[in-house]
Design a protein around this motif. Structure first.
Motif, PDB file in Angstrom:
ATOM      1  N   PHE A 136      67.166   9.558  13.971  1.00 38.92           N
ATOM      2  CA  PHE A 136      66.545   9.299  15.272  1.00 38.92           C
ATOM      3  C   PHE A 136      67.554   9.492  16.395  1.00 38.92           C
ATOM      4  O   PHE A 136      68.716   9.116  16.278  1.00 38.92           O
ATOM      5  N   GLY A 137      67.079  10.054  17.503  1.00 45.89           N
ATOM      6  CA  GLY A 137      67.973  10.347  18.618  1.00 45.89           C
ATOM      7  C   GLY A 137      68.434   9.114  19.365  1.00 45.89           C
ATOM      8  O   GLY A 137      69.510   9.110  19.968  1.00 45.89           O
ATOM      9  N   ALA A 138      67.635   8.041  19.354  1.00 49.80           N
ATOM     10  CA  ALA A 138      67.981   6.806  20.040  1.00 49.80           C
ATOM     11  C   ALA A 138      67.386   5.637  19.274  1.00 49.80           C
ATOM     12  O   ALA A 138      66.431   5.798  18.499  1.00 49.80           O
ATOM     13  N   ALA A 139      67.925   4.444  19.493  1.00 49.04           N
ATOM     14  CA  ALA A 139      67.463   3.267  18.756  1.00 49.04           C
ATOM     15  C   ALA A 139      65.973   3.009  18.992  1.00 49.04           C
ATOM     16  O   ALA A 139      65.228   2.666  18.073  1.00 49.04           O
ATOM     17  N   HIS A 140      65.526   3.174  20.229  1.00 55.40           N
ATOM     18  CA  HIS A 140      64.127   2.900  20.565  1.00 55.40           C
ATOM     19  C   HIS A 140      63.177   3.866  19.862  1.00 55.40           C
ATOM     20  O   HIS A 140      62.015   3.536  19.617  1.00 55.40           O
ATOM     21  N   ASP A 141      63.667   5.050  19.515  1.00 54.66           N
ATOM     22  CA  ASP A 141      62.815   6.038  18.854  1.00 54.66           C
ATOM     23  C   ASP A 141      62.346   5.571  17.473  1.00 54.66           C
ATOM     24  O   ASP A 141      61.325   6.043  16.976  1.00 54.66           O
ATOM     25  N   VAL A 142      63.098   4.663  16.860  1.00 56.26           N
ATOM     26  CA  VAL A 142      62.707   4.177  15.537  1.00 56.26           C
ATOM     27  C   VAL A 142      61.370   3.445  15.633  1.00 56.26           C
ATOM     28  O   VAL A 142      60.417   3.748  14.907  1.00 56.26           O
ATOM     29  N   GLU A 143      61.282   2.481  16.546  1.00 58.01           N
ATOM     30  CA  GLU A 143      60.039   1.725  16.711  1.00 58.01           C
ATOM     31  C   GLU A 143      58.898   2.619  17.163  1.00 58.01           C
ATOM     32  O   GLU A 143      57.755   2.457  16.717  1.00 58.01           O
ATOM     33  N   LEU A 144      59.196   3.578  18.020  1.00 58.80           N
ATOM     34  CA  LEU A 144      58.146   4.479  18.506  1.00 58.80           C
ATOM     35  C   LEU A 144      57.538   5.291  17.368  1.00 58.80           C
ATOM     36  O   LEU A 144      56.312   5.401  17.245  1.00 58.80           O
ATOM     37  N   ALA A 145      58.384   5.860  16.540  1.00 63.61           N
ATOM     38  CA  ALA A 145      57.900   6.724  15.466  1.00 63.61           C
ATOM     39  C   ALA A 145      57.006   5.957  14.503  1.00 63.61           C
ATOM     40  O   ALA A 145      55.930   6.438  14.107  1.00 63.61           O
ATOM     41  N   PHE A 146      57.418   4.756  14.120  1.00 64.07           N
ATOM     42  CA  PHE A 146      56.634   3.986  13.157  1.00 64.07           C
ATOM     43  C   PHE A 146      55.378   3.401  13.802  1.00 64.07           C
ATOM     44  O   PHE A 146      54.320   3.332  13.164  1.00 64.07           O
ATOM     45  N   SER A 147      55.479   3.000  15.048  1.00 62.68           N
ATOM     46  CA  SER A 147      54.318   2.406  15.726  1.00 62.68           C
ATOM     47  C   SER A 147      53.221   3.434  15.980  1.00 62.68           C
ATOM     48  O   SER A 147      52.053   3.069  16.117  1.00 62.68           O
ATOM     49  N   ARG A 148      53.578   4.696  16.025  1.00 63.02           N
ATOM     50  CA  ARG A 148      52.580   5.746  16.252  1.00 63.02           C
ATOM     51  C   ARG A 148      51.828   6.126  14.985  1.00 63.02           C
ATOM     52  O   ARG A 148      50.879   6.905  15.029  1.00 63.02           O
ATOM     53  N   SER A 149      52.244   5.608  13.845  1.00 60.86           N
ATOM     54  CA  SER A 149      51.604   5.953  12.579  1.00 60.86           C
ATOM     55  C   SER A 149      50.301   5.175  12.409  1.00 60.86           C
ATOM     56  O   SER A 149      50.310   3.943  12.274  1.00 60.86           O
ATOM     57  N   SER A 150      49.186   5.881  12.404  1.00 60.57           N
ATOM     58  CA  SER A 150      47.892   5.226  12.194  1.00 60.57           C
ATOM     59  C   SER A 150      47.793   4.670  10.775  1.00 60.57           C
ATOM     60  O   SER A 150      47.156   3.627  10.543  1.00 60.57           O
ATOM     61  N   ASP A 151      48.415   5.338   9.795  1.00 59.94           N
ATOM     62  CA  ASP A 151      48.389   4.854   8.417  1.00 59.94           C
ATOM     63  C   ASP A 151      49.127   3.522   8.290  1.00 59.94           C
ATOM     64  O   ASP A 151      48.677   2.624   7.565  1.00 59.94           O
ATOM     65  N   LEU A 152      50.246   3.399   9.002  1.00 62.45           N
ATOM     66  CA  LEU A 152      50.995   2.150   8.941  1.00 62.45           C
ATOM     67  C   LEU A 152      50.220   1.023   9.618  1.00 62.45           C
ATOM     68  O   LEU A 152      50.189  -0.109   9.136  1.00 62.45           O
ATOM     69  N   ARG A 153      49.572   1.333  10.725  1.00 64.49           N
ATOM     70  CA  ARG A 153      48.751   0.313  11.403  1.00 64.49           C
ATOM     71  C   ARG A 153      47.606  -0.144  10.503  1.00 64.49           C
ATOM     72  O   ARG A 153      47.300  -1.341  10.419  1.00 64.49           O
ATOM     73  N   GLU A 154      46.945   0.806   9.847  1.00 64.60           N
ATOM     74  CA  GLU A 154      45.849   0.445   8.939  1.00 64.60           C
ATOM     75  C   GLU A 154      46.356  -0.397   7.780  1.00 64.60           C
ATOM     76  O   GLU A 154      45.669  -1.322   7.323  1.00 64.60           O
ATOM     77  N   PHE A 155      47.565  -0.087   7.313  1.00 67.07           N
ATOM     78  CA  PHE A 155      48.128  -0.875   6.217  1.00 67.07           C
ATOM     79  C   PHE A 155      48.317  -2.325   6.648  1.00 67.07           C
ATOM     80  O   PHE A 155      47.935  -3.261   5.925  1.00 67.07           O
ATOM     81  N   PHE A 156      48.918  -2.538   7.823  1.00 62.85           N
ATOM     82  CA  PHE A 156      49.157  -3.904   8.280  1.00 62.85           C
ATOM     83  C   PHE A 156      47.848  -4.640   8.575  1.00 62.85           C
ATOM     84  O   PHE A 156      47.755  -5.855   8.372  1.00 62.85           O
ATOM     85  N   GLU A 157      46.837  -3.919   9.036  1.00 60.08           N
ATOM     86  CA  GLU A 157      45.539  -4.548   9.272  1.00 60.08           C
ATOM     87  C   GLU A 157      44.892  -4.988   7.961  1.00 60.08           C
ATOM     88  O   GLU A 157      44.272  -6.056   7.884  1.00 60.08           O
ATOM     89  N   ALA A 158      45.047  -4.165   6.908  1.00 65.62           N
ATOM     90  CA  ALA A 158      44.456  -4.493   5.613  1.00 65.62           C
ATOM     91  C   ALA A 158      45.273  -5.547   4.865  1.00 65.62           C
ATOM     92  O   ALA A 158      44.714  -6.369   4.126  1.00 65.62           O
ATOM     93  N   ALA A 159      46.581  -5.536   5.032  1.00 61.03           N
ATOM     94  CA  ALA A 159      47.468  -6.488   4.348  1.00 61.03           C
ATOM     95  C   ALA A 159      47.902  -7.541   5.363  1.00 61.03           C
ATOM     96  O   ALA A 159      49.013  -7.487   5.918  1.00 61.03           O
ATOM     97  N   ALA A 160      47.035  -8.500   5.607  1.00 65.46           N
ATOM     98  CA  ALA A 160      47.243  -9.461   6.694  1.00 65.46           C
ATOM     99  C   ALA A 160      48.508 -10.290   6.522  1.00 65.46           C
ATOM    100  O   ALA A 160      49.113 -10.729   7.508  1.00 65.46           O
ATOM    101  N   HIS A 161      48.922 -10.558   5.287  1.00 67.40           N
ATOM    102  CA  HIS A 161      50.072 -11.428   5.054  1.00 67.40           C
ATOM    103  C   HIS A 161      51.378 -10.654   4.827  1.00 67.40           C
ATOM    104  O   HIS A 161      52.430 -11.281   4.620  1.00 67.40           O
ATOM    105  N   ALA A 162      51.319  -9.350   4.837  1.00 68.32           N
ATOM    106  CA  ALA A 162      52.532  -8.552   4.617  1.00 68.32           C
ATOM    107  C   ALA A 162      53.378  -8.541   5.888  1.00 68.32           C
ATOM    108  O   ALA A 162      52.900  -8.149   6.961  1.00 68.32           O
ATOM    109  N   GLN A 163      54.618  -8.981   5.757  1.00 66.01           N
ATOM    110  CA  GLN A 163      55.518  -9.010   6.905  1.00 66.01           C
ATOM    111  C   GLN A 163      56.314  -7.717   7.071  1.00 66.01           C
ATOM    112  O   GLN A 163      56.946  -7.502   8.106  1.00 66.01           O
ATOM    113  N   GLU A 164      56.295  -6.889   6.055  1.00 64.75           N
ATOM    114  CA  GLU A 164      56.949  -5.589   6.142  1.00 64.75           C
ATOM    115  C   GLU A 164      56.228  -4.607   5.238  1.00 64.75           C
ATOM    116  O   GLU A 164      55.470  -4.999   4.337  1.00 64.75           O
ATOM    117  N   ALA A 165      56.444  -3.355   5.493  1.00 62.72           N
ATOM    118  CA  ALA A 165      55.824  -2.293   4.694  1.00 62.72           C
ATOM    119  C   ALA A 165      56.915  -1.398   4.134  1.00 62.72           C
ATOM    120  O   ALA A 165      57.921  -1.124   4.805  1.00 62.72           O
TER     121      ALA A 165
END
Length: 339
Positions: A85-114
Motif C-alpha cells: 500500500f502506498g500509504a497507511a490510510h490506503d489499507v483501511e480504504l482498500a478493505f472497506s471498499r470490499s463488498s464481500d468483506l462487508r457481507e461477511f461481517f454482516e453475516a458473521a455478527a460476532h466475528a471481530q476480524e476476518a
C-alpha cells in the motif's frame, strides 16, 4: 523424531480425504454441467481425479505463510503491508471498499476480524531516481520500482483454517471451469469443422456440375478447375480425419467427462503458485541482493491460473479487524475528495 511419531506419519502418496468428502465435491463439480451425470459410473470415473486435485490443492495451500495483520499500524511495522500500500490510510480504504468483506461481517455478527485473501496486480516500472554512489549523490540513476494496485478482497472466513479450506474448494471450482472451457473449445472446433466440411462439399459439387455440362463437351474445363477439385478433395479428407479425432457425436458426454477428469488429474498444470524473492527499499525501489542500502527481503506469492487469458495475481493471506472498516459515509467522503 520418536518411533510413535514416525509410525503416525502418513505414507508418501497417502490421501488426505475421505470417500464421502470426495463424493460431495464431485457432485459440486458436476453441478456446473449436470448432463454429465448421465454418463454411467461417473462417480467412479471422476471421483478419484477430484481426490488427486484436492490433495494437490491442500498441499499447496498448507505451504502458504500465516495470515498477516492488515492495518494502519502494520503499515509501519510490516514490510509486506508497507510494500503493498502506498500509504497507511490506503489499507483501511482498500478493505472497506470490499463488498464481500462487508457481507461477511454482516453475516458473521460476532466475528471481530476476518481472514481473507488480498489479491493485487504487481507492476514493475523503470525510472531514473536518486541514489548514493560512493560518496556522490546522483539524480539520474536507473531504477526499477515495484507497485501494487487493483487491491481486491473476495474470499473471507472466520479462521485461518476455514479460509484455506475455502481456497481449496475454489481451486476445484476453477479446475471444473477450465475443464468445461476445454469441452466448449472441442465443441466449437467440431462446429467449425462441420461447417467447413459442408462448404467444401458444396464447392466440390458445384465444380463437378460445371464439368458435367457443356464445359466438358466443349473442352472448356481448364487445368485450374481440375487442380482446385483435387485440392478440395484433399481438404475434405483432412477435415474428415480431424472430425474423426474428435470422435462420434454419440459419445460426446463420455468424452466430456474424460476431458474434465484429465484436468483434475493434472491440476498442477492449471493452477500454480510462484514464490519470488525481492529486496525492496521503503520506497519500493528494487535493490540488488548484495546491496548495502536499507531494505527488506520479501517473498512474494504469485498465483498463475491457466485460461484465456491466463490469470496472474500477486496475493497474500491477511487478517482485518471489523473495527477498522470505514463507514459508507467515510467512503463517500474519500470518493469526493478524489474527484
Amino acid at each position: 523424531m520418536g518411533i510413535l511419531n514416525w509410525l503416525r506419519r502418513p505414507e508418501a502418496g497417502a490421501h488426505r480425504h475421505n470417500k464421502q468428502e470426495v463424493a460431495e465435491l464431485t457432485e459440486r463439480v458436476l453441478g456446473l454441467s449436470p448432463r454429465l451425470r448421465l454418463v454411467p459410473r461417473y462417480e467412479k470415473r471422476l471421483g478419484p481425479k477430484v481426490g488427486i486435485a484436492l490433495d494437490y490443492a491442500r498441499d499447496l495451500i498448507a505451504s502458504l505463510p500465516a495470515p498477516r495483520e492488515a492495518s494502519v499500524a502494520a503499515w509501519d511495522s510490516d514490510p509486506y503491508i508497507h510494500a503493498f500500500f502506498g500509504a497507511a490510510h490506503d489499507v483501511e480504504l482498500a478493505f472497506s471498499r470490499s463488498s464481500d468483506l462487508r457481507e461477511f461481517f454482516e453475516a458473521a455478527a460476532h466475528a471481530q476480524e476476518a481472514y481473507a485473501v488480498l489479491g493485487m496486480a504487481m507492476t514493475e516500472r523503470r525510472t531514473l531516481g536518486v541514489a548514493l554512489q560512493g560518496d556522490v549523490m546522483r539524480v539520474d540513476v536507473p531504477q526499477t520500482t515495484i507497485s501494487f494496485s487493483d487491491h481486491q478482497v473476495r474470499i473471507c472466513a472466520r479462521t485461518d483454517s476455514a479460509l484455506r479450506e475455502e481456497i481449496a474448494r475454489r481451486m476445484l471450482d476453477q479446475l471444473a471451469l477450465q475443464g468445461l472451457a476445454n469441452i466448449a473449445a472441442d465443441r466449437t472446433r467440431r462446429d467449425v469443422l462441420e461447417r467447413e466440411l459442408g462448404l467444401l462439399k458444396t464447392r466440390l459439387r458445384l465444380l463437378e456440375r460445371q464439368g458435367a455440362g457443356m464445359r466438358s463437351v466443349l473442352c472448356g474445363e481448364g487445368e485450374t478447375d481440375l487442380g482446385e477439385r483435387a485440392r478440395l478433395r484433399e481438404q475434405i479428407e483432412q477435415n474428415g480425419r480431424e472430425l474423426g479425432e474428435l470422435g462420434e457425436q454419440s459419445g460426446a458426454l463420455e468424452r466430456q467427462l474424460e476431458a474434465l477428469a484429465e484436468v483434475f488429474a493434472d491440476a498442477r498444470s492449471c493452477i500454480s503458485i510462484d514464490r519470488g524473492r525481492l529486496r525492496l527499499s521503503r520506497m519500493n525501489v528494487l535493490l540488488p541482493e548484495a546491496s548495502a542500502s536499507p531494505g527488506d527481503d520479501l517473498e512474494l506469492l504469485t498465483a498463475r491460473v491457466r485460461g484465456d487469458p491466463p490469470l496472474v495475481r500477486t496475493f497474500a493471506l491477511v487478517r482485518f479487524a471489523r473495527a477498522a472498516m470505514l463507514s459508507p459515509m467515510r467512503l463517500l467522503d474519500e470518493a469526493e475528495r478524489l474527484l
